[in-house]
Design a protein around this motif. Structure first.
Motif, short mmCIF file in Angstrom:
data_model
loop_
_atom_site.label_atom_id
_atom_site.label_comp_id
_atom_site.label_asym_id
_atom_site.label_seq_id
_atom_site.Cartn_x
_atom_site.Cartn_y
_atom_site.Cartn_z
N THR A 1 39.55 33.16 45.65
CA THR A 1 38.12 33.34 45.78
C THR A 1 37.50 33.69 44.43
O THR A 1 38.18 34.20 43.53
CB THR A 1 37.79 34.47 46.77
N ILE A 2 36.21 33.42 44.31
CA ILE A 2 35.43 33.82 43.15
C ILE A 2 34.22 34.58 43.67
O ILE A 2 33.97 34.62 44.87
CB ILE A 2 34.96 32.59 42.33
N THR A 3 33.47 35.20 42.77
CA THR A 3 32.22 35.83 43.18
C THR A 3 31.06 34.93 42.82
O THR A 3 31.09 34.25 41.80
CB THR A 3 32.04 37.22 42.55
N TYR A 4 30.08 34.90 43.69
CA TYR A 4 28.84 34.16 43.42
C TYR A 4 27.83 35.05 42.71
O TYR A 4 26.74 34.61 42.37
CB TYR A 4 28.21 33.64 44.70
N CYS B 1 33.34 39.67 47.17
CA CYS B 1 32.92 40.72 46.25
C CYS B 1 34.13 41.41 45.63
O CYS B 1 33.98 42.29 44.78
CB CYS B 1 32.04 41.74 46.98
N ALA B 2 35.33 41.03 46.06
CA ALA B 2 36.59 41.46 45.45
C ALA B 2 37.38 40.18 45.16
O ALA B 2 38.41 39.91 45.77
CB ALA B 2 37.36 42.38 46.40
N PRO B 3 36.88 39.35 44.25
CA PRO B 3 37.46 38.02 44.04
C PRO B 3 38.88 38.08 43.48
O PRO B 3 39.23 39.00 42.74
CB PRO B 3 36.50 37.38 43.04
N THR B 4 39.65 37.07 43.82
CA THR B 4 41.02 36.98 43.29
C THR B 4 41.05 36.24 41.96
O THR B 4 42.04 36.31 41.24
CB THR B 4 41.94 36.24 44.29
N ALA B 5 39.97 35.53 41.62
CA ALA B 5 39.93 34.75 40.38
C ALA B 5 38.55 34.80 39.75
O ALA B 5 37.58 35.23 40.39
CB ALA B 5 40.33 33.30 40.66
N ASP C 1 37.08 28.97 27.47
CA ASP C 1 37.98 29.12 26.33
C ASP C 1 37.25 28.83 25.03
O ASP C 1 36.05 28.55 25.03
CB ASP C 1 39.25 28.26 26.50
N ARG C 2 37.94 28.88 23.91
CA ARG C 2 37.28 28.70 22.61
C ARG C 2 36.70 27.30 22.41
O ARG C 2 35.86 27.09 21.55
CB ARG C 2 38.23 29.06 21.48
N ASN C 3 37.11 26.32 23.22
CA ASN C 3 36.56 24.97 23.16
C ASN C 3 35.47 24.74 24.21
O ASN C 3 35.06 23.62 24.43
CB ASN C 3 37.67 23.93 23.34
N ASN C 4 35.04 25.83 24.85
CA ASN C 4 34.03 25.79 25.91
C ASN C 4 34.49 25.05 27.16
O ASN C 4 33.66 24.54 27.90
CB ASN C 4 32.71 25.23 25.41
N ASN C 5 35.78 24.98 27.38
CA ASN C 5 36.33 24.44 28.63
C ASN C 5 36.38 25.58 29.63
O ASN C 5 36.74 26.71 29.28
CB ASN C 5 37.74 23.89 28.42
N PHE C 6 36.02 25.30 30.88
CA PHE C 6 36.10 26.32 31.91
C PHE C 6 37.50 26.35 32.49
O PHE C 6 38.06 25.33 32.85
CB PHE C 6 35.07 26.08 33.01
N VAL C 7 38.06 27.57 32.56
CA VAL C 7 39.40 27.79 33.07
C VAL C 7 39.31 28.82 34.18
O VAL C 7 38.64 29.84 34.03
CB VAL C 7 40.33 28.31 31.95
N LEU C 8 39.97 28.58 35.30
CA LEU C 8 40.01 29.54 36.39
C LEU C 8 41.20 30.45 36.18
O LEU C 8 42.33 29.99 36.04
CB LEU C 8 40.12 28.81 37.73
N ARG C 9 40.96 31.77 36.12
CA ARG C 9 42.02 32.74 35.86
C ARG C 9 42.11 33.74 37.01
O ARG C 9 41.09 34.17 37.54
CB ARG C 9 41.73 33.52 34.58
N ALA C 10 43.34 34.11 37.34
CA ALA C 10 43.55 35.12 38.37
C ALA C 10 43.13 36.48 37.85
O ALA C 10 43.39 36.82 36.70
CB ALA C 10 45.01 35.14 38.79
N ARG C 11 42.48 37.27 38.69
CA ARG C 11 42.10 38.65 38.33
C ARG C 11 43.22 39.63 38.68
O ARG C 11 43.23 40.75 38.20
CB ARG C 11 40.84 39.06 39.08
#
Length: 93
Positions: free
Chosen positions: A36-39, A7-11, A16-26
């Protein structure tokens, strides 16, 4: 799941503009620290610990034990003091 929940995810996932999914750090992530990510969706993520844990149990079949859900106070749910405008008030988890 390929990534752990918090619930306090790191990423977070970002399209992006081409609809590619990118994992970014928070926030900065230390070497060796789990990514971690949030579900939860953004609205659920703003809820109380009880509401977040209930949503995760109902939809993912587990009880969250992350730092936000197990803390006495939820430092992510703070507000400026309406009296003095300087201090901060935090909701109980």
């Amino acid at each position: 799941s390929m990534m752990s929940h918090s619930c306090a995810p790191t990423a977070m996932w970002h399209a992006d503009r081409n609809n590619n999914f990118v994992l970014r750090a928070r926030r900065p992530i230390d070497a060796g620290e789990e990514v971690t990510i949030t579900y939860l969706d953004e609205e659920e993520l703003l809820g109380t610990a009880a509401a977040r844990r209930d949503a995760l149990y109902r939809t993912k079949d587990f009880w969250c034990l992350c730092e936000r859900c197990t803390a006495d106070e939820d430092w992510s749910r703070g507000f400026r003091c309406p009296e003095c405008g300087d201090g901060q008030l935090f909701a109980r988890a």
